[in-house]
Design a protein around this motif. Structure first.
Motif, PDB file in Angstrom:
ATOM      1  N   UNK A   1      -7.227 -22.562  38.831  1.00  0.00           N
ATOM      2  CA  UNK A   1      -6.729 -22.234  40.144  1.00  0.00           C
ATOM      3  C   UNK A   1      -7.109 -23.356  41.106  1.00  0.00           C
ATOM      4  N   UNK A   2      -6.203 -23.723  41.955  1.00  0.00           N
ATOM      5  CA  UNK A   2      -6.465 -24.744  42.964  1.00  0.00           C
ATOM      6  C   UNK A   2      -7.228 -24.091  44.107  1.00  0.00           C
ATOM      7  N   UNK A   3      -8.371 -24.667  44.435  1.00  0.00           N
ATOM      8  CA  UNK A   3      -9.209 -24.139  45.504  1.00  0.00           C
ATOM      9  C   UNK A   3      -8.967 -24.915  46.787  1.00  0.00           C
ATOM     10  N   UNK A   4      -8.831 -26.234  46.662  1.00  0.00           N
ATOM     11  CA  UNK A   4      -8.642 -27.088  47.836  1.00  0.00           C
ATOM     12  C   UNK A   4      -7.511 -28.074  47.572  1.00  0.00           C
ATOM     13  N   UNK A   5      -6.451 -27.952  48.357  1.00  0.00           N
ATOM     14  CA  UNK A   5      -5.324 -28.864  48.205  1.00  0.00           C
ATOM     15  C   UNK A   5      -5.646 -30.242  48.780  1.00  0.00           C
ATOM     16  N   UNK A   6      -6.374 -30.277  49.896  1.00  0.00           N
ATOM     17  CA  UNK A   6      -6.684 -31.554  50.545  1.00  0.00           C
ATOM     18  C   UNK A   6      -7.491 -32.477  49.630  1.00  0.00           C
ATOM     19  N   UNK A   7      -8.547 -31.918  49.030  1.00  0.00           N
ATOM     20  CA  UNK A   7      -9.439 -32.732  48.199  1.00  0.00           C
ATOM     21  C   UNK A   7      -9.102 -32.625  46.712  1.00  0.00           C
ATOM     22  N   UNK A   8      -8.087 -31.833  46.402  1.00  0.00           N
ATOM     23  CA  UNK A   8      -7.654 -31.636  45.006  1.00  0.00           C
ATOM     24  C   UNK A   8      -8.793 -31.145  44.121  1.00  0.00           C
ATOM     25  N   UNK A   9      -9.348 -29.991  44.507  1.00  0.00           N
ATOM     26  CA  UNK A   9     -10.439 -29.374  43.746  1.00  0.00           C
ATOM     27  C   UNK A   9      -9.930 -28.084  43.125  1.00  0.00           C
ATOM     28  N   UNK A  10     -10.149 -27.949  41.827  1.00  0.00           N
ATOM     29  CA  UNK A  10      -9.789 -26.729  41.104  1.00  0.00           C
ATOM     30  C   UNK A  10     -11.050 -25.921  40.845  1.00  0.00           C
ATOM     31  N   UNK A  11     -10.877 -24.652  40.562  1.00  0.00           N
ATOM     32  CA  UNK A  11     -12.034 -23.804  40.258  1.00  0.00           C
ATOM     33  C   UNK A  11     -12.771 -24.334  39.034  1.00  0.00           C
ATOM     34  N   UNK A  12     -12.041 -24.877  38.077  1.00  0.00           N
ATOM     35  CA  UNK A  12     -12.689 -25.437  36.887  1.00  0.00           C
ATOM     36  C   UNK A  12     -13.559 -26.651  37.238  1.00  0.00           C
ATOM     37  N   UNK A  13     -13.177 -27.406  38.278  1.00  0.00           N
ATOM     38  CA  UNK A  13     -13.998 -28.525  38.736  1.00  0.00           C
ATOM     39  C   UNK A  13     -15.329 -28.019  39.291  1.00  0.00           C
ATOM     40  N   UNK A  14     -15.259 -26.935  40.044  1.00  0.00           N
ATOM     41  CA  UNK A  14     -16.470 -26.346  40.626  1.00  0.00           C
ATOM     42  C   UNK A  14     -17.388 -25.859  39.518  1.00  0.00           C
ATOM     43  N   UNK A  15     -16.831 -25.132  38.551  1.00  0.00           N
ATOM     44  CA  UNK A  15     -17.645 -24.609  37.450  1.00  0.00           C
ATOM     45  C   UNK A  15     -18.262 -25.742  36.622  1.00  0.00           C
ATOM     46  N   UNK A  16     -17.511 -26.802  36.415  1.00  0.00           N
ATOM     47  CA  UNK A  16     -18.036 -27.950  35.657  1.00  0.00           C
ATOM     48  C   UNK A  16     -19.170 -28.625  36.427  1.00  0.00           C
ATOM     49  N   UNK A  17     -19.015 -28.767  37.736  1.00  0.00           N
ATOM     50  CA  UNK A  17     -20.064 -29.382  38.551  1.00  0.00           C
ATOM     51  C   UNK A  17     -21.323 -28.527  38.546  1.00  0.00           C
ATOM     52  N   UNK A  18     -21.153 -27.223  38.636  1.00  0.00           N
ATOM     53  CA  UNK A  18     -22.302 -26.312  38.614  1.00  0.00           C
ATOM     54  C   UNK A  18     -23.019 -26.398  37.267  1.00  0.00           C
ATOM     55  N   UNK A  19     -22.274 -26.408  36.193  1.00  0.00           N
ATOM     56  CA  UNK A  19     -22.882 -26.513  34.857  1.00  0.00           C
ATOM     57  C   UNK A  19     -23.644 -27.823  34.718  1.00  0.00           C
ATOM     58  N   UNK A  20     -23.065 -28.920  35.190  1.00  0.00           N
ATOM     59  CA  UNK A  20     -23.727 -30.223  35.139  1.00  0.00           C
ATOM     60  C   UNK A  20     -25.003 -30.226  35.975  1.00  0.00           C
ATOM     61  N   UNK A  21     -24.927 -29.647  37.180  1.00  0.00           N
ATOM     62  CA  UNK A  21     -26.091 -29.601  38.063  1.00  0.00           C
ATOM     63  C   UNK A  21     -27.198 -28.735  37.476  1.00  0.00           C
ATOM     64  N   UNK A  22     -26.827 -27.621  36.883  1.00  0.00           N
ATOM     65  CA  UNK A  22     -27.825 -26.725  36.294  1.00  0.00           C
ATOM     66  C   UNK A  22     -28.482 -27.388  35.088  1.00  0.00           C
ATOM     67  N   UNK A  23     -27.719 -28.133  34.293  1.00  0.00           N
ATOM     68  CA  UNK A  23     -28.282 -28.840  33.142  1.00  0.00           C
ATOM     69  C   UNK A  23     -29.226 -29.948  33.601  1.00  0.00           C
ATOM     70  N   UNK A  24     -28.881 -30.610  34.685  1.00  0.00           N
ATOM     71  CA  UNK A  24     -29.709 -31.699  35.202  1.00  0.00           C
ATOM     72  C   UNK A  24     -30.995 -31.191  35.840  1.00  0.00           C
ATOM     73  N   UNK A  25     -30.924 -30.033  36.484  1.00  0.00           N
ATOM     74  CA  UNK A  25     -32.101 -29.466  37.155  1.00  0.00           C
ATOM     75  C   UNK A  25     -32.028 -27.946  37.079  1.00  0.00           C
ATOM     76  N   UNK A  26     -32.631 -27.354  36.041  1.00  0.00           N
ATOM     77  CA  UNK A  26     -32.539 -25.905  35.846  1.00  0.00           C
ATOM     78  C   UNK A  26     -33.163 -25.082  36.967  1.00  0.00           C
ATOM     79  N   UNK A  27     -34.026 -25.700  37.772  1.00  0.00           N
ATOM     80  CA  UNK A  27     -34.712 -24.954  38.820  1.00  0.00           C
ATOM     81  C   UNK A  27     -34.171 -25.244  40.220  1.00  0.00           C
TER      82      UNK A  27
END
Length: 80
Positions: free
Chosen positions: A1-27
């Motif tokens: 799903x497209x979340x932001x048309x201006x910046x071209x961000x999809x919900x999958x982009x958000x989930x991928x960023x969160x997963x990457x951030x959590x892996x980099x710093x679990x706390x």
């Protein structure tokens, strides 16, 4: 799903960023600003922010890490 048309961000982009951030710093705490920066983007018109936050909240990896829960104890009341 497209979340932001201006910046071209999809919900999958958000989930991928969160997963990457959590892996980099679990706390670490994950905030919308940190996710935008991880994606190399920023909100332009602001119309997407509420949907962006809804998608972020729905991700199971954005909660407060267990090690940080309960650190804030209720203030003790002083008896006078």
């Amino acid at each position: 799903m497209i979340v932001c048309h201006c910046a071209r961000i999809r919900s999958s982009d958000i989930h991928a960023a969160v997963a990457w951030m959590r892996a980099a710093d679990p706390h670490g705490l994950i905030t919308p600003g940190k996710v935008y920066r991880a994606l190399g983007k920023r909100p332009e018109c602001g119309g997407c922010v509420s949907l962006f936050v809804d998608v972020l909240r729905a991700d199971e990896n954005t909660g407060v890490p267990p090690v940080l829960r309960g650190l804030r104890s209720p203030a003790k009341r002083r008896m006078k």
